[in-house]
Every structure is written in structure tokens, then in C-alpha cells.
Design a protein around this motif. Structure first.
Motif, PDB file in Angstrom:
ATOM      1  N   VAL A  11       0.699  -1.092  -0.001  1.00 18.66           N
ATOM      2  CA  VAL A  11       0.056  -0.062  -0.060  1.00 18.66           C
ATOM      3  C   VAL A  11       1.044   1.383  -0.013  1.00 18.66           C
ATOM      4  O   VAL A  11       0.688   2.316  -0.737  1.00 18.66           O
ATOM      5  CB  VAL A  11      -0.746   0.093   1.104  1.00 18.66           C
ATOM      6  CG1 VAL A  11      -1.602   1.364   1.418  1.00 18.66           C
ATOM      7  CG2 VAL A  11      -1.833  -1.201   1.108  1.00 18.66           C
ATOM      8  N   LEU A  12       1.723   1.280   0.883  1.00 17.04           N
ATOM      9  CA  LEU A  12       2.864   2.364   0.970  1.00 17.04           C
ATOM     10  C   LEU A  12       3.663   2.686  -0.174  1.00 17.04           C
ATOM     11  O   LEU A  12       3.785   3.838  -0.775  1.00 17.04           O
ATOM     12  CB  LEU A  12       3.676   2.469   2.362  1.00 17.04           C
ATOM     13  CG  LEU A  12       2.956   2.410   3.519  1.00 17.04           C
ATOM     14  CD1 LEU A  12       3.974   2.166   4.542  1.00 17.04           C
ATOM     15  CD2 LEU A  12       2.172   3.453   3.928  1.00 17.04           C
ATOM     16  N   ASP A  13       4.102   1.664  -0.990  1.00 21.98           N
ATOM     17  CA  ASP A  13       4.929   1.720  -1.970  1.00 21.98           C
ATOM     18  C   ASP A  13       4.100   2.141  -3.035  1.00 21.98           C
ATOM     19  O   ASP A  13       4.418   3.097  -3.969  1.00 21.98           O
ATOM     20  CB  ASP A  13       5.279   0.393  -2.625  1.00 21.98           C
ATOM     21  CG  ASP A  13       6.662  -0.275  -1.702  1.00 21.98           C
ATOM     22  OD1 ASP A  13       7.043   0.640  -0.761  1.00 21.98           O
ATOM     23  OD2 ASP A  13       6.896  -1.303  -1.844  1.00 21.98           O
ATOM     24  N   PHE A  14       2.880   2.025  -3.089  1.00 17.34           N
ATOM     25  CA  PHE A  14       1.846   2.285  -4.375  1.00 17.34           C
ATOM     26  C   PHE A  14       1.616   3.797  -4.084  1.00 17.34           C
ATOM     27  O   PHE A  14       1.721   4.664  -5.047  1.00 17.34           O
ATOM     28  CB  PHE A  14       0.426   1.581  -4.414  1.00 17.34           C
ATOM     29  CG  PHE A  14      -0.352   2.157  -5.179  1.00 17.34           C
ATOM     30  CD1 PHE A  14      -0.286   2.100  -6.519  1.00 17.34           C
ATOM     31  CD2 PHE A  14      -1.468   2.851  -5.049  1.00 17.34           C
ATOM     32  CE1 PHE A  14      -1.144   2.521  -7.672  1.00 17.34           C
ATOM     33  CE2 PHE A  14      -2.415   3.265  -5.882  1.00 17.34           C
ATOM     34  CZ  PHE A  14      -2.453   3.175  -7.091  1.00 17.34           C
ATOM     35  N   TRP A  15       1.229   4.260  -2.784  1.00 16.98           N
ATOM     36  CA  TRP A  15       0.565   5.566  -2.700  1.00 16.98           C
ATOM     37  C   TRP A  15       1.493   6.526  -2.638  1.00 16.98           C
ATOM     38  O   TRP A  15       1.702   7.645  -2.942  1.00 16.98           O
ATOM     39  CB  TRP A  15      -0.323   5.549  -1.525  1.00 16.98           C
ATOM     40  CG  TRP A  15      -1.239   7.114  -1.481  1.00 16.98           C
ATOM     41  CD1 TRP A  15      -0.876   7.688  -0.264  1.00 16.98           C
ATOM     42  CD2 TRP A  15      -2.110   7.031  -2.028  1.00 16.98           C
ATOM     43  NE1 TRP A  15      -2.000   8.740  -0.341  1.00 16.98           N
ATOM     44  CE2 TRP A  15      -2.644   8.331  -1.424  1.00 16.98           C
ATOM     45  CE3 TRP A  15      -2.701   6.762  -3.213  1.00 16.98           C
ATOM     46  CZ2 TRP A  15      -3.752   9.043  -2.114  1.00 16.98           C
ATOM     47  CZ3 TRP A  15      -3.969   7.459  -3.705  1.00 16.98           C
ATOM     48  CH2 TRP A  15      -4.246   8.721  -3.185  1.00 16.98           C
ATOM     49  N   ASP A  59      -8.558  -2.090  -8.706  1.00 17.72           N
ATOM     50  CA  ASP A  59      -8.030  -3.511  -9.211  1.00 17.72           C
ATOM     51  C   ASP A  59      -7.189  -4.180  -8.438  1.00 17.72           C
ATOM     52  O   ASP A  59      -6.985  -5.368  -7.909  1.00 17.72           O
ATOM     53  CB  ASP A  59      -7.395  -3.390 -10.711  1.00 17.72           C
ATOM     54  CG  ASP A  59      -8.365  -2.974 -11.747  1.00 17.72           C
ATOM     55  OD1 ASP A  59      -9.665  -3.034 -11.476  1.00 17.72           O
ATOM     56  OD2 ASP A  59      -7.919  -2.690 -12.706  1.00 17.72           O
ATOM     57  N   ARG A  60      -6.113  -3.110  -7.870  1.00  7.69           N
ATOM     58  CA  ARG A  60      -5.078  -3.872  -7.076  1.00  7.69           C
ATOM     59  C   ARG A  60      -5.380  -3.727  -5.504  1.00  7.69           C
ATOM     60  O   ARG A  60      -4.908  -4.794  -4.727  1.00  7.69           O
ATOM     61  CB  ARG A  60      -3.644  -2.883  -7.042  1.00  7.69           C
ATOM     62  CG  ARG A  60      -3.136  -2.907  -8.288  1.00  7.69           C
ATOM     63  CD  ARG A  60      -1.881  -1.919  -8.752  1.00  7.69           C
ATOM     64  NE  ARG A  60      -1.025  -2.207  -7.693  1.00  7.69           N
ATOM     65  CZ  ARG A  60       0.276  -1.194  -7.855  1.00  7.69           C
ATOM     66  NH1 ARG A  60       0.175  -0.550  -8.634  1.00  7.69           N
ATOM     67  NH2 ARG A  60       1.356  -1.779  -7.029  1.00  7.69           N
ATOM     68  N   PHE A  61      -6.084  -3.193  -5.100  1.00 10.33           N
ATOM     69  CA  PHE A  61      -6.507  -2.854  -3.454  1.00 10.33           C
ATOM     70  C   PHE A  61      -8.007  -3.073  -3.287  1.00 10.33           C
ATOM     71  O   PHE A  61      -8.262  -2.953  -1.934  1.00 10.33           O
ATOM     72  CB  PHE A  61      -5.952  -1.561  -2.977  1.00 10.33           C
ATOM     73  CG  PHE A  61      -4.561  -1.384  -3.220  1.00 10.33           C
ATOM     74  CD1 PHE A  61      -3.631  -2.244  -2.635  1.00 10.33           C
ATOM     75  CD2 PHE A  61      -3.940  -0.760  -4.220  1.00 10.33           C
ATOM     76  CE1 PHE A  61      -2.074  -2.093  -2.632  1.00 10.33           C
ATOM     77  CE2 PHE A  61      -2.728  -0.643  -4.608  1.00 10.33           C
ATOM     78  CZ  PHE A  61      -1.677  -1.001  -3.645  1.00 10.33           C
ATOM     79  N   GLY A  62      -8.936  -3.423  -4.134  1.00  5.68           N
ATOM     80  CA  GLY A  62     -10.402  -3.470  -3.727  1.00  5.68           C
ATOM     81  C   GLY A  62     -10.502  -4.566  -2.529  1.00  5.68           C
ATOM     82  O   GLY A  62     -11.351  -4.438  -1.612  1.00  5.68           O
ATOM     83  N   LEU A 102       0.081   3.688   9.212  1.00  4.78           N
ATOM     84  CA  LEU A 102      -0.215   4.611   7.968  1.00  4.78           C
ATOM     85  C   LEU A 102      -0.448   3.912   6.741  1.00  4.78           C
ATOM     86  O   LEU A 102      -1.596   4.444   6.013  1.00  4.78           O
ATOM     87  CB  LEU A 102       1.122   5.202   7.674  1.00  4.78           C
ATOM     88  CG  LEU A 102       1.562   6.014   6.524  1.00  4.78           C
ATOM     89  CD1 LEU A 102       0.461   7.142   6.559  1.00  4.78           C
ATOM     90  CD2 LEU A 102       2.863   6.309   6.483  1.00  4.78           C
ATOM     91  N   ALA A 103      -0.459   2.663   6.614  1.00  3.12           N
ATOM     92  CA  ALA A 103      -0.908   1.857   5.286  1.00  3.12           C
ATOM     93  C   ALA A 103      -2.557   1.704   5.735  1.00  3.12           C
ATOM     94  O   ALA A 103      -3.021   1.991   4.587  1.00  3.12           O
ATOM     95  CB  ALA A 103      -0.146   0.413   5.323  1.00  3.12           C
TER      96      ALA A 103
END
Length: 191
Positions: free
Chosen positions: A8-12, A34-37, A59-60
Motif C-alpha cells: 500500500v505504501l509503495d503504491f501510494w 483493481d489492486r486494492f479493492g 499509515l498503510a
């Protein structure tokens, strides 16, 4: 399904970054769905509370439950479905000082669930957190915290959520919405 807070953190924080956090981009919204639903649904169902035991996991969790639904379900009631989970996690993290373990500007995500609340006491806490705990990059965040607080003080809720939540707008709220709503409030405070 990504099941790691670091994903989550790497993406956001990495892929999207500050320039994309508050942008409206249908492709990003779809990518988050798609990735986090499924991960968001797991949090919604109470399956990720174990993430909220320190800076990184909290944080995540806050990004997943406060930021992602606003993208995934833009304009729908589901955009606010996990707000109570995010507020509880934010309060816990702030009380434990975990927010201070995150650098600025990422630290703001510990305070945004309170800024997104329709409770005046949460608004006051969000303003105070930006004042006290975002000394380097918090000026813009503080402006937005004041804008949210002013809207809650005036209406007791966010009129721009009324349509998504099936709430009828008052004539005063309709005037606010037609006059530019949130953006107009930010401009007023800047002036």
C-alpha cells in the motif's frame, strides 16, 4: 490481492506520490480498485486491525481506509464506508505517537481521517495536529484543515457529500454548492 502494508505504501507514497494524491484521475481510481479493492474489503470486514500496531502498519491502514475509498468509490456512499475505522486507527496512532514516526508530508495521512469527520471535535484535533505536528510542510494542510472545520462549523456536515449519501440539501447548502463549495471556502481562507 496485495496483503502487505508495504505494498500500500509503495503504491501510494512511491508510485502515486504527492503530485497525484489529490488529483482526479479515472485510471488511478481503477488501478486502486483493481489492486486494492479486495484488501479494502478485508479492512472493511475487520480483518486488518492487526496492521494498527506501529507507524508503518497504521499509515498503510489509514491510506487504505481513508484515501483509497475516496478514489475507488468517487461520488458514491461507499467512499465514506470505512471512515469510522480510519478515525479509530488515527486516534490510536496519534495517542501512541506513531504519527511522529512518519516523515512529512506522509504524516498528514494520520490527520486526514479526523479532517474528513463531520464531528466538530475531530475537526479541532485535525487543525491542532497540523499546527503542532506538521511544522515543515503543514501550511497547505493546515489551510485545508481550517477549510474543513469551517464547513462543519457552518453546516454540521459536508454538503458536498449529500448527493452520494442520499441526504437532502438545505437551501443554504445548495447556495454553498452552487457558489463553488469546498474550493470557494479554500479561496476565501487564502484571501
Amino acid at each position: 490481492m496485495a496483503d502487505d502494508p508495504v505494498a500500500v505504501l509503495d503504491f501510494w507514497l512511491g508510485e502515486i506520490g504527492p503530485e497525484g494524491w489529490y488529483s482526479v484521475d479515472a485510471a488511478v481510481d481503477q488501478e486502486i480498485r483493481d489492486r486494492f479493492g479486495d484488501l479494502w474489503q478485508a479492512a472493511c470486514d475487520g480483518g486488518l486491525e492487526h496492521w494498527c500496531e506501529g507507524t508503518v502498519g497504521s499509515l498503510a491502514f489509514l491510506i487504505l481506509t481513508d484515501q483509497f475509498p475516496r478514489n475507488m468509490f468517487r461520488g458514491e456512499a461507499l467512499a465514506f464506508a470505512t471512515d469510522p475505522l480510519a478515525r479509530d486507527a488515527a486516534r490510536k496512532a496519534i495517542a501512541a505517537g506513531w504519527d511522529l514516526g512518519a516523515p512529512e508530508p506522509e504524516r498528514q495521512f494520520f490527520y486526514l481521517p479526523l479532517e474528513h469527520s463531520e464531528a466538530p471535535e475531530d475537526q479541532a484535533t485535525a487543525v491542532r495536529m497540523f499546527e503542532e505536528r506538521m511544522p515543515e510542510t503543514g501550511a497547505e494542510g493546515l489551510l485545508h484543515a481550517h477549510a474543513h472545520a469551517a464547513i462543519i462549523a457552518r453546516f454540521g456536515r459536508f454538503p458536498f457529500r449529500n448527493a452520494a449519501l442520499g441526504r437532502a440539501s438545505t437551501p443554504e447548502e445548495e447556495d454553498f454548492l452552487s457558489a463553488g463549495a469546498y474550493a470557494a471556502e479554500v479561496r476565501r481562507l487564502r484571501g
